[in-house]
Scaffold this motif. Structure first.
Motif, PDB file in Angstrom:
ATOM      1  N   ALA A  47       0.826  -1.207   0.000  1.00 28.75           N
ATOM      2  CA  ALA A  47       0.000   0.000   0.000  1.00 28.75           C
ATOM      3  C   ALA A  47       0.862   1.261   0.000  1.00 28.75           C
ATOM      4  O   ALA A  47       0.562   2.234  -0.707  1.00 28.75           O
ATOM      5  N   THR A  48       1.932   1.237   0.776  1.00 25.76           N
ATOM      6  CA  THR A  48       2.820   2.399   0.818  1.00 25.76           C
ATOM      7  C   THR A  48       3.506   2.614  -0.522  1.00 25.76           C
ATOM      8  O   THR A  48       3.622   3.759  -1.000  1.00 25.76           O
ATOM      9  N   PHE A  57       0.950   4.009  -3.037  1.00 24.98           N
ATOM     10  CA  PHE A  57       0.688   5.426  -2.784  1.00 24.98           C
ATOM     11  C   PHE A  57       1.871   6.289  -3.228  1.00 24.98           C
ATOM     12  O   PHE A  57       1.688   7.331  -3.889  1.00 24.98           O
ATOM     13  N   VAL A  83      -4.325   2.769  -2.781  1.00 29.28           N
ATOM     14  CA  VAL A  83      -4.156   2.149  -1.466  1.00 29.28           C
ATOM     15  C   VAL A  83      -5.255   1.130  -1.199  1.00 29.28           C
ATOM     16  O   VAL A  83      -4.997   0.003  -0.764  1.00 29.28           O
ATOM     17  N   THR A  84      -6.504   1.495  -1.451  1.00 34.11           N
ATOM     18  CA  THR A  84      -7.612   0.598  -1.114  1.00 34.11           C
ATOM     19  C   THR A  84      -7.607  -0.656  -1.967  1.00 34.11           C
ATOM     20  O   THR A  84      -7.921  -1.750  -1.477  1.00 34.11           O
ATOM     21  N   THR A  95      -4.979  -2.105  -3.204  1.00 32.86           N
ATOM     22  CA  THR A  95      -3.886  -2.944  -2.696  1.00 32.86           C
ATOM     23  C   THR A  95      -4.316  -3.703  -1.450  1.00 32.86           C
ATOM     24  O   THR A  95      -4.110  -4.923  -1.340  1.00 32.86           O
ATOM     25  N   GLY A 100      -2.333   0.103  -7.742  1.00 32.27           N
ATOM     26  CA  GLY A 100      -2.517  -0.707  -6.540  1.00 32.27           C
ATOM     27  C   GLY A 100      -2.502  -2.190  -6.845  1.00 32.27           C
ATOM     28  O   GLY A 100      -1.916  -2.981  -6.102  1.00 32.27           O
TER      29      GLY A 100
END
Length: 369
Positions: free
Chosen positions: A44-45, A48, A64-65, A67, A159
């Motif tokens: 997620a990092t 982003f 992010v979501t 992922t 993602g």
């Protein structure tokens, strides 16, 4: 008259409540999910950072979501499953982007988007949670509109790619968990077999019925083990860090297939044990043979963590299998007793193959009948 002294009462906490209040289950869940959490955080990092700093997206929420939703905390993070989830969510984002582009945003657009997304998701996957996850992504597109069309679609792709890369490069290494599931399956098998041995030694029909119930419940742990093997093998196939585990997953697959067959044969044996125990007479010969096969199965279980046990397991079962001649062992007994001993023969073959013996050799190790 003196007043009675106050008494203190000890309030006992029920066992179920003590278990609920104990921190151990929660700590165990956190420990077992630690690697999955690390994997999600990294993916997620990275998604982003790439979308924000490289592509210049101000708030790449969907990167992010998508992922997080693709990976999840379940251990079954197979690349194919992750890819299917990513595709479904990207389709949901695409449907939402098209509706927003054509009709704008509003309450009825949200309703239309959710309905269309969930219908498409149900077509793509049989999992109910899959449609809900895709609908959440599409709702974000409608509720949080962007100035640039299809910007969220790009974030979703970012993602998804991050989730797939982390699946391969930072795998969850499921071999330990799979081996633990194998041990649980063998423990359940041993418990059912031991109960049947006790029933035969005592001529106890009640205990035989208990063994039958345990034998019938073996499918669940065996199936859980098989699913774990499938998941781990797929991850090891694409992950360079798990390359050495591929052969071990294949070995466990061979043992799992044979334990599945052995469990089915044990159910057949259990039904016959219930029948023969109806007269209350002990069957020490059949009990001894089944107990020896159980000892061989325990050696197969030991071989899961130490392959050097396989030769001993093969020999232990072969020695029992070479004596499985119903007419010789139960010549003076009824046909029912002979049939019971004959039912042990397929179980012996399954255990020999589980220990690494080729199928034809295992069958040849049994006496002709």
């Amino acid at each position: 008259m003196s007043s009675p002294e106050p008494t203190t009462q000890t309030v006992s906490v029920p066992t179920t409540w003590r278990r609920r209040l104990s921190p151990r289950p929660g700590l165990e869940r956190a420990r077992s999910s630690s690697l999955a959490i690390v994997q999600i955080v990294i993916a997620a990092t990275a998604a982003f950072a790439f979308a924000h700093h490289v592509l210049g997206h101000a708030a790449p929420l969907l990167a992010v979501t998508v992922t997080i939703s693709s990976l999840g905390l379940v251990r079954d993070a197979r690349p194919l499953r992750v890819l299917e989830t990513v595709i479904g969510m990207i389709v949901g984002i695409l449907v939402a982007e098209l509706i927003v582009l054509a009709a704008g945003t509003g309450w009825w657009q949200l309703a239309l988007t959710l309905a269309a997304t969930m219908l498409v998701a149900r077509v793509l996957s049989a999992q109910p949670g899959f449609a809900i996850t895709a609908a959440i992504q599409s709702a974000i597109v409608v509720v949080l509109p962007a100035n640039v069309p299809f910007l969220r679609l790009i974030d979703g792709v970012v993602g998804g790619v991050a989730a797939l890369l982390v699946t391969a490069l930072v795998p969850r290494s499921p071999l330990r968990a799979v081996t633990r599931e194998a041990a649980e399956a063998f423990a359940a098998f041993d418990a059912a077999l031991t109960t049947l041995v006790q029933a035969l030694r005592r001529g106890d029909r009640v205990r035989a019925e208990r063994g039958l119930r345990r034998a019938r419940s073996l499918q669940r742990p065996v199936e859980a083990w098989r699913q774990g093997i499938d998941s781990g093998a797929e991850i090891a196939r694409i992950s360079p860090l798990l390359r050495r585990q591929r052969a071990e997953f294949e070995r466990q697959r061979r043992i799992c297939v044979q334990l599945d067959l052995a469990s089915r044969n044990l159910r057949v044996i259990a039904r016959r044990v219930v029948y023969v125990c109806d007269d209350g007479a002990p069957r020490p010969i059949a009990a001894g043979l089944l107990a020896e096969l159980g000892a061989g199965a325990r050696l197969v279980a030991e071989a899961l963590t130490d392959i050097s046990y396989e030769p001993a397991a093969r020999e232990a079962v072969r020695v029992v299998g070479a004596r499985l001649d119903p007419s010789a062992l139960a010549a003076d007994s009824s046909i029912v007793d002979q049939t019971l001993i004959g039912a042990l023969r397929p179980l012996a073959v399954d255990l020999m193959v589980a220990a690494g013996m080729p199928g034809p050799d295992a069958s040849a190790a049994l006496p002709r009948v």
